[in-house]
Design an enzyme around this catalytic site. Structure first.
Site, PDB file in Angstrom:
ATOM      1  N   GLN A   1      51.738  32.673  40.837  1.00 27.65           N
ATOM      2  CA  GLN A   1      51.745  34.038  40.280  1.00 27.65           C
ATOM      3  C   GLN A   1      52.042  35.045  41.396  1.00 27.65           C
ATOM      4  O   GLN A   1      51.259  35.183  42.333  1.00 27.65           O
ATOM      5  CB  GLN A   1      50.389  34.368  39.655  1.00 27.65           C
ATOM      6  CG  GLN A   1      50.353  35.761  39.074  1.00 27.65           C
ATOM      7  CD  GLN A   1      49.072  36.080  38.327  1.00 27.65           C
ATOM      8  OE1 GLN A   1      48.034  36.258  38.938  1.00 27.65           O
ATOM      9  NE2 GLN A   1      49.149  36.145  37.011  1.00 27.65           N
TER      10      GLN A   1
ATOM     11  N   TYR B   1      48.435  46.211  37.170  1.00 30.09           N
ATOM     12  CA  TYR B   1      49.058  46.145  38.494  1.00 30.09           C
ATOM     13  C   TYR B   1      50.483  46.724  38.389  1.00 30.09           C
ATOM     14  O   TYR B   1      50.916  47.154  37.316  1.00 30.09           O
ATOM     15  CB  TYR B   1      49.016  44.698  39.018  1.00 30.09           C
ATOM     16  CG  TYR B   1      47.586  44.206  39.194  1.00 30.09           C
ATOM     17  CD1 TYR B   1      46.762  44.767  40.176  1.00 30.09           C
ATOM     18  CD2 TYR B   1      47.046  43.239  38.364  1.00 30.09           C
ATOM     19  CE1 TYR B   1      45.443  44.349  40.330  1.00 30.09           C
ATOM     20  CE2 TYR B   1      45.726  42.812  38.514  1.00 30.09           C
ATOM     21  CZ  TYR B   1      44.929  43.372  39.497  1.00 30.09           C
ATOM     22  OH  TYR B   1      43.618  42.963  39.637  1.00 30.09           O
TER      23      TYR B   1
HETATM   24  C1  LIG Z   1      37.076  36.361  39.186  1.00 28.96           C
HETATM   25  C2  LIG Z   1      38.333  36.458  38.380  1.00 28.96           C
HETATM   26  C3  LIG Z   1      39.560  36.346  39.009  1.00 28.96           C
HETATM   27  C4  LIG Z   1      40.751  36.462  38.264  1.00 28.96           C
HETATM   28  N1  LIG Z   1      41.954  36.347  38.905  1.00 28.96           N
HETATM   29  C5  LIG Z   1      43.103  36.502  38.191  1.00 28.96           C
HETATM   30  C6  LIG Z   1      44.372  36.396  38.825  1.00 28.96           C
HETATM   31  O1  LIG Z   1      44.478  36.125  40.024  1.00 28.96           O
HETATM   32  N2  LIG Z   1      45.476  36.593  38.059  1.00 28.96           N
HETATM   33  C7  LIG Z   1      45.401  36.871  36.701  1.00 28.96           C
HETATM   34  O2  LIG Z   1      46.430  37.044  36.047  1.00 28.96           O
HETATM   35  N3  LIG Z   1      44.205  36.926  36.084  1.00 28.96           N
HETATM   36  C8  LIG Z   1      43.063  36.741  36.783  1.00 28.96           C
HETATM   37  N4  LIG Z   1      41.868  36.768  36.132  1.00 28.96           N
HETATM   38  C9  LIG Z   1      41.844  36.842  34.647  1.00 28.96           C
HETATM   39  C10 LIG Z   1      41.785  35.437  34.047  1.00 28.96           C
HETATM   40  O3  LIG Z   1      42.937  34.689  34.359  1.00 28.96           O
HETATM   41  C11 LIG Z   1      41.623  35.461  32.511  1.00 28.96           C
HETATM   42  O4  LIG Z   1      42.717  36.121  31.926  1.00 28.96           O
HETATM   43  C12 LIG Z   1      40.355  36.163  32.042  1.00 28.96           C
HETATM   44  O5  LIG Z   1      39.240  35.747  32.800  1.00 28.96           O
HETATM   45  C13 LIG Z   1      40.103  35.885  30.544  1.00 28.96           C
HETATM   46  O6  LIG Z   1      40.143  34.501  30.280  1.00 28.96           O
HETATM   47  P1  LIG Z   1      38.800  33.630  30.145  1.00 28.96           P
HETATM   48  O7  LIG Z   1      38.073  34.160  28.951  1.00 28.96           O
HETATM   49  O8  LIG Z   1      39.256  32.225  29.988  1.00 28.96           O
HETATM   50  O9  LIG Z   1      38.027  33.860  31.404  1.00 28.96           O
HETATM   51  C14 LIG Z   1      40.674  36.671  36.861  1.00 28.96           C
HETATM   52  C15 LIG Z   1      39.433  36.754  36.237  1.00 28.96           C
HETATM   53  C16 LIG Z   1      38.281  36.658  36.972  1.00 28.96           C
HETATM   54  C17 LIG Z   1      36.955  36.742  36.257  1.00 28.96           C
END
Ligand SMILES: Cc1cc2nc3c(=O)[nH]c(=O)nc-3n(C[C@H](O)[C@H](O)[C@H](O)COP(=O)(O)O)c2cc1C
Ligand code: SF4
Length: 466
Positions: free
Chosen positions: A136, A220
């Site tokens: 990414q 972003y």
């Molecule tokens: C600690 C943390 C770091 C994350 N880092 C990224 C990232 O580097 N790039 C991105 O697109 N989303 C990032 N996200 C978002 C997740 O990829 C995801 O979209 C979000 O947590 C919702 O999905 P989930 O319900 O499976 O957690 C991050 C989320 C968290 C909590």
């Protein structure tokens, strides 16, 4: 605070009926074993690890041992697609001083990381298991903090994002509100920035990644450009201008990509901010999505050979309840104004609309972790209903890196390992620490989280009471 435990399908179905939200479920999770075609590639199953930043690189942007540990755990977990976290394309666009950064100096370390990830996948999941690996690529735009203090790089002013930035990312060195005279990137600067994406993409392909994601979500830089209705010049105003940067970069990266490599994007479909500042929002009511523009953009991406889109929404700094439905907010954050299942269902439905409109594309769905043990059954329901080709796990992968193995081999998840949507990992990230799951990976991240909580008590005595 919302109920913490969700461990049987009857409860989930009851919740769905009470909230009157759409949500497919299937007790038979066999469909998640299906391989998924992604352009010239094939993911060996329908489960994906979403990009999850650990903020644990070194000052030059190289992966460090905790980074390698994270991808080793993800690779051994058996998911068919591993979407590597946000990797900066330019030093000034790093979200923190430890964000990964792909450049000539660090490229060799990324090559090693990719090699180790593939080797672990092979050793732990069998010689036939070859997950698709995506890098990414990002510029953090107004959320840039390259040296640990806020150094926003903005493409246009807007009253919502300008007012919120310092509050959600507290920074005593930065004014509480972005002043109107704060400089905006010029068209020429944006032209030059395109080259940084192309260079980083080339290095990512050379490092062995199967594909690159030109990240366009979560507020972003590119995501902000998509909503730049008030910006003047070649990158603002009309749809053609707001989407120019992303489409140009995709086009240029395509020229740099060899055969067998793919280009994708993690695309925010809906900002949940009013016009003229939001993207994908209804003109009359910004609480509703209007996907006309995002769909048009995906059509243009498909014409340019993009075979997969990772669908997400909103902004983790401004409206995290839309982006990552939670049971408990970060300290200093807000309680979710809606039931988290409403947020989960919204994310699934948005992805479903895209998948149905673009049946040849592989759509990756986001926002499933709140479902805890029910995640496999909803994932299977969604897949069967044709609403996403791949089911992505973000926080669940932090908490439970073997989630895919257990879903595919045992048909269920272990209640003692699932993510509980407590926001501790987001808290650490927000407060500048190296992050992971302090609940399920306690030995490594528990001490870091405790330190953060201590520092919050010192900086804000009111936290002592909570
Ligand atoms: C600690 C943390 C770091 C994350 N880092 C990224 C990232 O580097 N790039 C991105 O697109 N989303 C990032 N996200 C978002 C997740 O990829 C995801 O979209 C979000 O947590 C919702 O999905 P989930 O319900 O499976 O957690 C991050 C989320 C968290 C909590
Ligand atoms: S800290 Fe762990 S349990 Fe809590 S939200 Fe993050 S991944 Fe889930």
């Amino acid at each position: 605070m919302w109920p913490f435990k969700l461990d049987n399908l009857d409860d989930l179905i009851r919740m769905r009926e009470e909230l009157k939200v759409p949500l497919e479920v299937s007790e038979d999770v066999g469909c998640l074993r299906q391989a998924v075609s992604i352009g010239p590639l094939s993911a060996p199953n329908s489960l994906a690890v979403q990009p999850m930043e650990g903020c644990d690189g070194d000052a030059a942007g190289r992966p460090r041992p905790l980074t390698a540990r994270r991808y080793e755990r993800f690779a051994g977990g058996g998911a068919g697609l591993l979407w590597f976290e946000a990797i900066a394309v330019a030093g000034e666009g790093r979200a923190n001083p430890r964000q990964l950064w792909l450049n000539g100096e660090t490229a060799g370390d990324f090559e090693k990381l990719v090699r180790q990830t593939r080797e672990t996948a092979r050793q732990r999941c069998g010689a036939d298991h070859r997950p698709v690996l995506i890098a990414q690529l990002t510029h953090s735009g107004r959320y840039s903090k390259p040296d640990g203090t806020a150094k926003p790089v903005i493409s246009c002013h807007d009253p919502y994002r300008d007012a919120m930035a310092p509050q959600i990312r507290p920074d005593k060195n930065f004014p509480m509100k972005l002043p109107p005279e704060y400089p905006v990137l010029t068209d020429d600067e944006l032209d030059r920035l395109q080259a940084s994406y192309v260079k980083a993409a080339r290095l990512a392909f050379e490092a062995g990644f199967d594909g690159v994601d030109i990240k366009a979500c979560h507020g972003y830089l590119i995501s902000e450009l998509l909503a730049g209705h008030t910006r003047q010049g070649r990158y603002g105003g009309a749809f053609e201008n707001r989407t120019r940067f992303l489409l140009d970069v995709v086009e240029r990266v395509r020229e740099a990509a060899g055969s067998g490599k793919i280009i994708t994007t993690r695309l925010g479909m809906y900002d949940a901010l009013p016009l003229p500042y939001g993207w994908g929002v209804d003109r009359e009511d910004y609480a509703r999505a209007d996907l006309a523009e995002p769909m048009k953009l995906i059509g243009l991406l498909e014409e340019r050979g993009v075979a997969m889109v990772n669908v997400t929404l909103a902004n983790p700094y401004y409206n995290p309840h839309c982006n990552r439905p939670f049971n408990q907010p970060v300290k200093g954050g807000y309680e979710s104004p809606e039931h988290p299942l409403t947020g989960v269902s919204r994310a699934i439905e948005l992805a479903g609309q895209v998948q149905r409109a673009f049946p040849k594309m592989a759509i990756v769905g986001s926002g499933y972790s709140w479902l805890q043990m029910m995640m496999p059954f909803v994932g299977a329901g969604v897949k069967r209903a044709g609403k996403a080709a791949l089911i992505g796990a973000g926080r669940m992968a932090f908490a439970y890196p073997d989630f895919a193995h257990d879903i595919l081999e045992k048909g269920q998840l272990d209640p003692d390992r699932v993510c509980i949507s407590c926001s501790a990992c987001s808290q650490i990230m927000r407060d500048g620490g190296i992050t992971g799951c302090p609940v399920r990976d306690r030995e490594v991240y528990g001490p870091i989280y405790r330190k953060i909580l201590e520092s919050l008590k010192t900086s804000n005595p009111r936290e002592k009471k909570s």
